[in-house]
Write a protein that holds these residues in place. Structure first.
Motif, PDB file in Angstrom:
ATOM      1  N   UNK A 188      21.929 -40.835  19.505  1.00 40.02           N
ATOM      2  CA  UNK A 188      22.231 -41.956  19.883  1.00 40.02           C
ATOM      3  C   UNK A 188      23.694 -42.954  19.086  1.00 40.02           C
ATOM      4  N   UNK A 189      23.644 -43.941  18.859  1.00 43.92           N
ATOM      5  CA  UNK A 189      24.846 -44.598  18.320  1.00 43.92           C
ATOM      6  C   UNK A 189      25.185 -45.380  16.916  1.00 43.92           C
ATOM      7  N   UNK A 190      25.861 -44.802  16.174  1.00 48.23           N
ATOM      8  CA  UNK A 190      25.890 -45.072  15.034  1.00 48.23           C
ATOM      9  C   UNK A 190      26.594 -46.739  15.204  1.00 48.23           C
ATOM     10  N   UNK A 191      25.424 -46.837  14.403  1.00 47.33           N
ATOM     11  CA  UNK A 191      26.031 -48.412  14.508  1.00 47.33           C
ATOM     12  C   UNK A 191      26.579 -49.369  13.191  1.00 47.33           C
ATOM     13  N   UNK A 192      26.293 -48.591  12.186  1.00 48.55           N
ATOM     14  CA  UNK A 192      26.790 -49.035  10.781  1.00 48.55           C
ATOM     15  C   UNK A 192      27.158 -47.656  10.238  1.00 48.55           C
ATOM     16  N   UNK A 193      27.561 -47.475   9.062  1.00 42.01           N
ATOM     17  CA  UNK A 193      27.720 -46.715   8.208  1.00 42.01           C
ATOM     18  C   UNK A 193      28.066 -47.520   6.325  1.00 42.01           C
ATOM     19  N   UNK A 194      26.616 -47.234   6.220  1.00 38.19           N
ATOM     20  CA  UNK A 194      26.631 -48.007   4.840  1.00 38.19           C
ATOM     21  C   UNK A 194      26.740 -47.084   3.700  1.00 38.19           C
ATOM     22  N   UNK A 195      27.958 -47.605   3.126  1.00 34.29           N
ATOM     23  CA  UNK A 195      28.749 -46.459   1.740  1.00 34.29           C
ATOM     24  C   UNK A 195      28.105 -46.745   0.737  1.00 34.29           C
ATOM     25  N   UNK A 204      23.481 -43.144   6.761  1.00 35.41           N
ATOM     26  CA  UNK A 204      23.992 -44.261   8.816  1.00 35.41           C
ATOM     27  C   UNK A 204      22.667 -44.732   9.698  1.00 35.41           C
ATOM     28  N   UNK A 205      22.859 -46.033  10.236  1.00 36.41           N
ATOM     29  CA  UNK A 205      22.092 -47.204  10.940  1.00 36.41           C
ATOM     30  C   UNK A 205      22.443 -46.645  12.171  1.00 36.41           C
ATOM     31  N   UNK A 206      21.413 -45.735  12.717  1.00 36.24           N
ATOM     32  CA  UNK A 206      22.143 -45.347  14.726  1.00 36.24           C
ATOM     33  C   UNK A 206      20.807 -46.162  15.943  1.00 36.24           C
ATOM     34  N   UNK A 207      21.036 -46.306  16.324  1.00 35.55           N
ATOM     35  CA  UNK A 207      20.264 -46.650  17.323  1.00 35.55           C
ATOM     36  C   UNK A 207      20.060 -46.030  19.143  1.00 35.55           C
ATOM     37  N   UNK A 208      18.836 -45.992  19.296  1.00 32.71           N
ATOM     38  CA  UNK A 208      18.642 -44.993  20.172  1.00 32.71           C
ATOM     39  C   UNK A 208      17.997 -46.152  20.907  1.00 32.71           C
ATOM     40  N   UNK A 209      17.570 -45.736  22.709  1.00 29.46           N
ATOM     41  CA  UNK A 209      17.449 -46.117  23.523  1.00 29.46           C
ATOM     42  C   UNK A 209      15.950 -46.501  23.105  1.00 29.46           C
ATOM     43  N   UNK A 210      15.445 -46.009  21.830  1.00 30.18           N
ATOM     44  CA  UNK A 210      14.012 -46.769  22.074  1.00 30.18           C
ATOM     45  C   UNK A 210      14.316 -47.299  20.336  1.00 30.18           C
ATOM     46  N   UNK A 211      15.349 -47.604  19.795  1.00 31.21           N
ATOM     47  CA  UNK A 211      14.614 -48.831  18.652  1.00 31.21           C
ATOM     48  C   UNK A 211      15.769 -48.290  17.775  1.00 31.21           C
TER      49      UNK A 211
END
Length: 234
Positions: A188-195, A204-211
């Motif tokens: 998926x694509x990285x939605x956010x990187x939390x330091x 990291x929060x990763x957005x996929x086709x399923x959520x």
């Protein structure tokens, strides 16, 4: 020193059944650390091209099997994430890629895609002369004259001349795959990187086709959008 490894204690990434026999082959010295899978296991247990260590040694003695573009003569040579295996006599080419269970699997690719491999930048440091040395996940070191590369970025290395032919920065919006943890194999694509302050791992929060899913950044690797499909790779 024994050439055998107890199946119950092999790394979770190894593609072996743990309750069939007591022992399996032990990995030799080489890249990927303890996660490296002996080449014999892939040739015998995964691909089924050989039935024994003796047959594997014979095939390797003919320079018939290439790993990252180089002939290999050691059946215990550790194979790991993103390595390229070429069986040119059979016109078979594979990339080592984690499946959704986190075990290393072989993804068929075409001959052109076998000319290069992906590497995750684990560390960078300045060396004599002012150049920068990149240390990749498989132990490879690459010297560059640019500061554009950062830790956790990914690069594509030409297997013949060892030069960088593509660069994928680690940043929000980057396409990644999880290679460890509960989400291994997901893309998926990285939605956010939390330091995380202190010594803890960033998440990291990763957005996929399923959520979406959340994991630590050590468990994700930036990839090219054509990387997984096996066509027109890198």
């Amino acid at each position: 020193m024994t050439n055998h490894q107890k199946r119950l204690s092999v790394p979770k990434s190894w593609p072996v059944e743990r309750k069939t026999d007591t022992f399996t082959v032990k990995a030799g010295a080489g890249p990927h650390g303890e996660d490296g899978v002996p080449l014999l296991i892939l040739l015998r247990d995964v691909l089924g091209h050989v039935d024994s260590r003796k047959e594997a040694r014979y095939a390797l003695s003919q320079d018939a099997i290439l790993v990252n573009g180089q002939p290999v003569n050691d059946e215990g040579r550790p194979i790991g994430m993103f390595d390229i295996i070429a069986l040119e006599g059979l016109e078979e080419y594979y990339r080592v890629f984690p499946d959704e269970g986190g075990r290393l699997a072989l993804t068929p690719i075409d001959a052109d895609a076998a000319d290069s491999r992906l590497g995750k930048v684990e560390d960078k440091r300045q060396v004599k002369g002012g150049d920068t040395q990149l240390s990749l996940h498989d132990g490879t070191n690459v010297t560059v004259d640019s500061e554009e590369y950062g830790a956790k970025d990914s690069v594509v290395i030409d297997n013949e001349n060892k030069e960088i032919v593509a660069h994928f920065p680690y940043e929000e919006g980057a396409l990644v795959t999880a290679v460890r943890g509960n989400h291994a194999g997901k893309i998926g694509e990285i939605a956010s990187i939390d330091v995380t302050l202190g010594s803890g791992s960033n998440t990291v929060t990763v957005e996929t086709d399923d959520g979406e899913f959340e994991t630590i950044e050590e468990y994700v690797v930036v990839i090219d959008e054509n990387f997984v499909g096996g066509e027109d790779d890198e």
